[in-house]
Write a protein that holds these residues in place. Structure first.
Motif, PDB file in Angstrom:
ATOM      1  N   VAL A 193       7.696  -4.501  10.801  1.00 49.42           N
ATOM      2  CA  VAL A 193       8.559  -4.321  12.131  1.00 49.42           C
ATOM      3  C   VAL A 193       9.133  -3.015  11.945  1.00 49.42           C
ATOM      4  O   VAL A 193       8.934  -2.185  11.089  1.00 49.42           O
ATOM      5  CB  VAL A 193       9.339  -5.451  12.023  1.00 49.42           C
ATOM      6  N   ASP A 196      14.921  -1.623  13.791  1.00 49.98           N
ATOM      7  CA  ASP A 196      15.877  -1.994  14.856  1.00 49.98           C
ATOM      8  C   ASP A 196      15.557  -3.868  15.006  1.00 49.98           C
ATOM      9  O   ASP A 196      16.498  -4.562  15.517  1.00 49.98           O
ATOM     10  CB  ASP A 196      15.677  -1.481  16.186  1.00 49.98           C
ATOM     11  N   GLN A 197      14.601  -4.230  14.553  1.00 52.34           N
ATOM     12  CA  GLN A 197      13.951  -5.580  14.611  1.00 52.34           C
ATOM     13  C   GLN A 197      14.870  -6.510  13.528  1.00 52.34           C
ATOM     14  O   GLN A 197      14.272  -6.872  12.712  1.00 52.34           O
ATOM     15  CB  GLN A 197      12.508  -6.020  14.727  1.00 52.34           C
ATOM     16  N   GLU A 199      15.980  -9.278  13.664  1.00 49.86           N
ATOM     17  CA  GLU A 199      15.923 -10.914  13.954  1.00 49.86           C
ATOM     18  C   GLU A 199      15.281 -11.317  12.792  1.00 49.86           C
ATOM     19  O   GLU A 199      15.146 -12.645  12.229  1.00 49.86           O
ATOM     20  CB  GLU A 199      15.308 -11.229  15.324  1.00 49.86           C
TER      21      GLU A 199
END
Length: 375
Positions: A193, A196-197, A199
């Motif tokens: 990823v 900024d991901q 999650e």
């Protein structure tokens, strides 16, 4: 005859001038080559610092942390160990909380080697990751807790705990040990990823925002491995079972020897180099040895090479950095070589201990490349 006699001295003078010019050019070229080789050696030594010495310092800090922790060693006797049996029911959560820098757990991943173990401390700042192994995301769950126990680690330098994360295979054990419990996770999958991901470290990374339904572990590290990290490599695992440290060692961390005895696979002592932790003693010892040998050689032999050059018994050498250093050491050739080697060892150790950390902390592009912070 007059013509021959009139041109002879000028020809001799011209040849002498040409010889002198060639000597100067040879000296200049030699010094340039020495400087280039020195620069290449300094750059290579920087890579050694980044790839090796930062790891030695990190291992030293981790060993000290483990030794200072009041945790029982289930294999302290070195004899046969018991296999800790899986327990029923929901796993206990330990620790319930931690301050930044506190030891949260130890992590063992047999795929990375029998002797592979790293600390997990609270916090994912560069300071924690550089010196203490791996860091626990403070917003994620603790070991055994429903949700996502998320940790980060370097893939390059500082012990590179997750250097081989791409070698993990489905079903591989990821064993987490807290003060009193073992948590055995199984590797499931990975994803890559962008930074900024965030999650991926959520309590339910498969469905961010929803209530967690699994007890997971997430390992995050840089991607690619050796160049500027523009992405993150995310590895997932799910809890298979938990056990008590007082009952022994999980089967995933044991082996059976030729006598049938069960052994803890992670049984090696810290390396001698990691026990050192600092190269300052190396610098001091090298310089003291240099001083003692220098004085003894000066008394016994003085400076035979310089004397022979002054007396004309030896031709005057070309200008040379290392040749000059070697000539200005007292004693016979083996002693002079030893003295020069001691100086180079002291200089290299000083660069590793103080020079490169200063450069990495003060030169922006080196700081970005090495993820260095002053600790």
């Amino acid at each position: 005859m007059k013509h021959a006699s009139s041109t002879g001295p000028r020809s001799a003078a011209g040849r002498a001038l040409a010889t002198s010019e060639r000597g100067v050019m040879r000296s200049v070229l030699g010094v340039v080559i020495e400087l280039l080789f020195t620069l290449a050696a300094v750059c290579a030594l920087y890579i050694v610092w980044q790839m090796w010495w930062t790891g030695v310092e990190a291992e030293h800090a981790q060993v000290e942390t483990r030794q200072s922790a009041d945790w029982v060693d289930p294999a302290a006797g070195g004899d046969e160990v018991a296999i800790a049996q899986p327990q029923e029911g929901d796993p206990p959560v330990q620790p319930e909380g931690a301050a930044e820098g506190d030891l949260v757990a130890e992590i063992y991943i047999p795929r990375f080697g029998d002797q592979w173990v790293r600390n997990i401390v609270e916090g994912t700042s560069q300071e924690q990751l550089n010196r203490h192994g791996m860091g626990h995301y403070e917003t994620s769950q603790m070991p055994g807790e429903l949700g996502n126990f998320a940790v980060a680690g370097h893939r390059n330098g500082y012990g590179q705990p997750l250097a081989d994360v791409d070698l993990l295979q489905e079903g591989d054990a990821i064993v987490v040990r807290t003060q009193d419990y073992w948590y055995v996770y199984r590797y499931t999958t990975f994803t890559i990823v962008t930074p900024d991901q965030v999650e991926v470290v959520a309590a339910n990374p498969e469905n961010p925002g929803a209530a967690p339904t699994k007890r997971m572990i997430t390992l995050t590290t840089c991607e690619p491995k050796y160049t500027t990290a523009t992405k993150r490599w995310i590895s997932y695992g799910e809890l298979e079972y938990w056990a008590r440290v007082s009952d022994g060692v999980p089967a995933e961390l044991t082996s059976v020897d030729e006598t049938g005895a069960v052994r803890f696979i992670n049984n090696e002592q810290p390396s001698v180099v990691s026990r050192l932790g600092s190269l300052q003693p190396v610098v001091v010892v090298a310089l003291l040895a240099y001083l003692v040998i220098f004085i003894a050689a000066a008394i016994v032999w003085r400076w035979p090479v310089l004397r022979e050059i002054r007396e004309g018994a030896r031709p005057k050498p070309d200008v040379s950095i290392y040749g000059g250093l070697l000539r200005h050491q007292p004693g016979v050739l083996p002693v002079r070589v030893l003295l020069l080697a001691l100086l180079l060892v002291a200089a290299a150790a000083a660069l590793l201990q103080w020079g490169y950390p200063w450069l990495a902390a003060n030169i922006p592009f080196l700081q970005a490349m090495s993820n260095y912070v002053t600790v």
